[in-house]
Design a protein around this motif. Structure first.
Motif, short mmCIF file in Angstrom:
data_model
loop_
_atom_site.label_atom_id
_atom_site.label_comp_id
_atom_site.label_asym_id
_atom_site.label_seq_id
_atom_site.Cartn_x
_atom_site.Cartn_y
_atom_site.Cartn_z
N ASN A 190 0.89 -1.17 0.00
CA ASN A 190 0.00 0.00 0.00
C ASN A 190 0.93 1.22 0.00
OD1 ASN A 190 -1.65 2.14 0.69
ND2 ASN A 190 -2.88 0.95 2.13
N PHE A 191 1.30 1.63 -1.21
CA PHE A 191 2.40 2.59 -1.32
C PHE A 191 2.09 3.95 -0.69
CE2 PHE A 191 3.09 -0.44 -4.88
CZ PHE A 191 4.20 -1.06 -4.32
N SER A 192 0.81 4.35 -0.74
CA SER A 192 0.51 5.65 -0.12
C SER A 192 0.65 5.55 1.40
CB SER A 192 -0.86 6.18 -0.54
OG SER A 192 -1.84 5.24 -0.25
N LEU A 193 0.29 4.38 1.97
CA LEU A 193 0.45 4.19 3.41
C LEU A 193 1.94 4.13 3.78
CD1 LEU A 193 -1.20 3.80 6.03
CD2 LEU A 193 -1.05 1.34 5.66
N LEU A 194 2.74 3.48 2.93
CA LEU A 194 4.18 3.41 3.19
C LEU A 194 4.79 4.81 3.19
CD1 LEU A 194 5.22 0.36 0.95
CD2 LEU A 194 4.77 0.35 3.40
N LYS A 195 4.35 5.64 2.25
CA LYS A 195 4.87 7.02 2.20
C LYS A 195 4.44 7.78 3.45
CE LYS A 195 5.05 7.59 -2.81
NZ LYS A 195 4.41 8.19 -3.97
N TYR A 223 10.57 2.48 0.19
CA TYR A 223 9.53 3.52 0.13
C TYR A 223 9.50 4.33 1.43
CZ TYR A 223 6.62 3.04 -4.04
OH TYR A 223 6.13 3.10 -5.31
N ILE A 224 9.58 3.60 2.56
CA ILE A 224 9.50 4.26 3.88
C ILE A 224 10.74 5.13 4.08
CG2 ILE A 224 9.38 3.87 6.38
CD1 ILE A 224 7.96 1.16 5.67
N MET A 225 11.89 4.55 3.76
CA MET A 225 13.15 5.26 4.00
C MET A 225 13.31 6.46 3.06
SD MET A 225 15.65 2.07 4.81
CE MET A 225 17.03 3.02 5.41
N TYR A 230 14.20 6.22 8.64
CA TYR A 230 15.18 5.16 8.42
C TYR A 230 15.04 4.01 9.42
CZ TYR A 230 16.92 9.19 5.90
OH TYR A 230 17.00 10.28 5.08
N ASP A 231 14.06 4.11 10.32
CA ASP A 231 13.92 3.10 11.37
C ASP A 231 12.92 2.02 10.96
OD1 ASP A 231 15.76 4.38 12.94
OD2 ASP A 231 14.26 5.70 13.84
N VAL A 232 13.40 1.10 10.16
CA VAL A 232 12.53 0.05 9.62
C VAL A 232 13.05 -1.31 10.09
CG1 VAL A 232 11.58 -0.99 7.52
CG2 VAL A 232 12.03 1.48 7.59
#
Ligand code: PEP
Ligand code: MN
Length: 344
Positions: A190-195, A223-225, A230-232
């Protein structure tokens, strides 16, 4: 592009590189390591000319990135990342134990489970308030009331809270009351949620999608980073295959593959990975043996009464037994390799 700074680069050198990246219309991501800082560049569609950076003070190298991912990669940061979650960490020398019920059902169920989890020495508590259920008629979770209860658990038991968000409203609630935002398997792409979670400053536990490849998982983390978070922490929770003796097929080969490619920590979820109470402890042992940085385990004071995932829940006694077993394995696998001195 990855700009590797010299070990003695000054703060002003790093600022200069970031400024040039911004002037070019791109985004710079500082990834400090033990020996040097690397700066990842995102936002460019084609290759960037390394000449922009090569002669700047403090720059050791400007490398074109050929892989699809940049910030998660070991080229960007060779040392393993230790992610701070609340007042503890995931990815360091300690095995991270995250445990609790699948869903928050009641105050009594939550507090009873938290007592066991705290007693086990775990530093993290899980419990779903927003539940992704296959049927719209199944229990959907307690929502914000549930998340608020988790905040009480943190206060009373000094446990750090990991809980799932399924949409932006959920992310806002977890950001406010929790310590780590879980993105579930169904939302891994869910790319918008990841962003959106990429814009928060809370660590993210990213679970592998139901049929996601390693690359897809890593790009979801990217996507998140790319948004600056950066905390994944990655999580293997089983994938859908033709095998039907378990709820999912837990793919433990992904653990060394993740460690080979990325600096991010990775944990194993043998509860969703197997779906069966009797399989959880054996697969938890295996997960730790292959090098997982932690485990996420579902525990319920009375599994037969659980409103969600009762078949895979461990009783408190079973969970305490699991912790003893996996800690013993962790001690063995995290010992430095013995040095054998050959006889002359
Ligand atoms: C969960 O952890 O409760 C959950 C729903 O997991 P997954 O997204 O892996 O199915
Ligand atoms: Mn569950």
């Amino acid at each position: 592009m990855l700009i590797v700074m010299k070990p003695d680069a000054q703060r002003s050198d790093i600022e200069k590189v970031l400024h040039v990246i911004e002037t070019l219309g791109f985004r710079g991501h500082q990834l400090p390591g033990e020996n040097r800082t690397a700066i990842g560049v995102t936002g460019n569609r084609g290759a960037i000319d390394p000449a922009h950076f090569e002669n700047l003070p403090g720059v050791a190298d400007a490398i074109r990135v050929t892989q699809p991912y940049k910030l998660i990669s070991k080229d960007a940061k060779p040392e393993k990342s230790i992610v701070k979650v609340g007042n503890s960490t995931i990815g360091g020398p300690e095995l991270a134990m995250i445990a609790g019920p699948c869903a928050i059902e009641s105050r009594e169920q939550l507090f009873t489970t938290a007592e066991t989890v705290a007693k086990s020495g775990a530093r993290f508590f899980r419990g779903g308030a927003y539940k992704p259920r296959t049927s719209p008629y199944a229990f959907q979770g307690m929502g914000e009331d549930g998340v608020k209860m988790l905040a009480e658990i943190r206060e009373q038991f000094d446990l750090n809270i990991v809980t799932e968000a399924m949409d932006e409203h959920g992310v806002d609630a977890v950001e406010k009351y929790g310590d780590c935002i879980q993105i579930g398997a169904r939302n891994m792409q869910n790319f918008s949620l990841l962003k959106y979670v990429g814009k928060t400053r809370k660590p993210v536990l990213l679970k592998r999608g139901l049929s996601a490849t390693l690359d897809e998982l890593l790009l979801a983390a990217e996507y998140i980073m790319a948004e600056g978070n950066y905390d994944v922490i990655l999580c293997e929770r089983g994938i859908r295959t033709f095998a039907n003796h378990a709820r999912n097929t837990i793919d433990l080969s992904i653990i060394p593959a993740v460690h080979r490619l990325t600096h991010l920590p990775v944990i194993v979820d043998p509860s969703h990975g197997t779906g069966h109470n009797y399989m959880v402890t054996p697969l938890a042992r295996a997960g730790v043996a292959v090098g997982a940085d932690g485990l996420i385990i579902e525990v319920h004071p009375c599994p037969e009464e659980a409103l969600c995932d009762g078949a895979q829940a461990l009783t408190p006694a079973q969970y305490l037994d699991l912790v003893n077993q996996v800690q013993a394995i962790h001690e063995v696998v995290s010992e430095p390799a013995p040095v054998f001195i050959e006889d002359q």
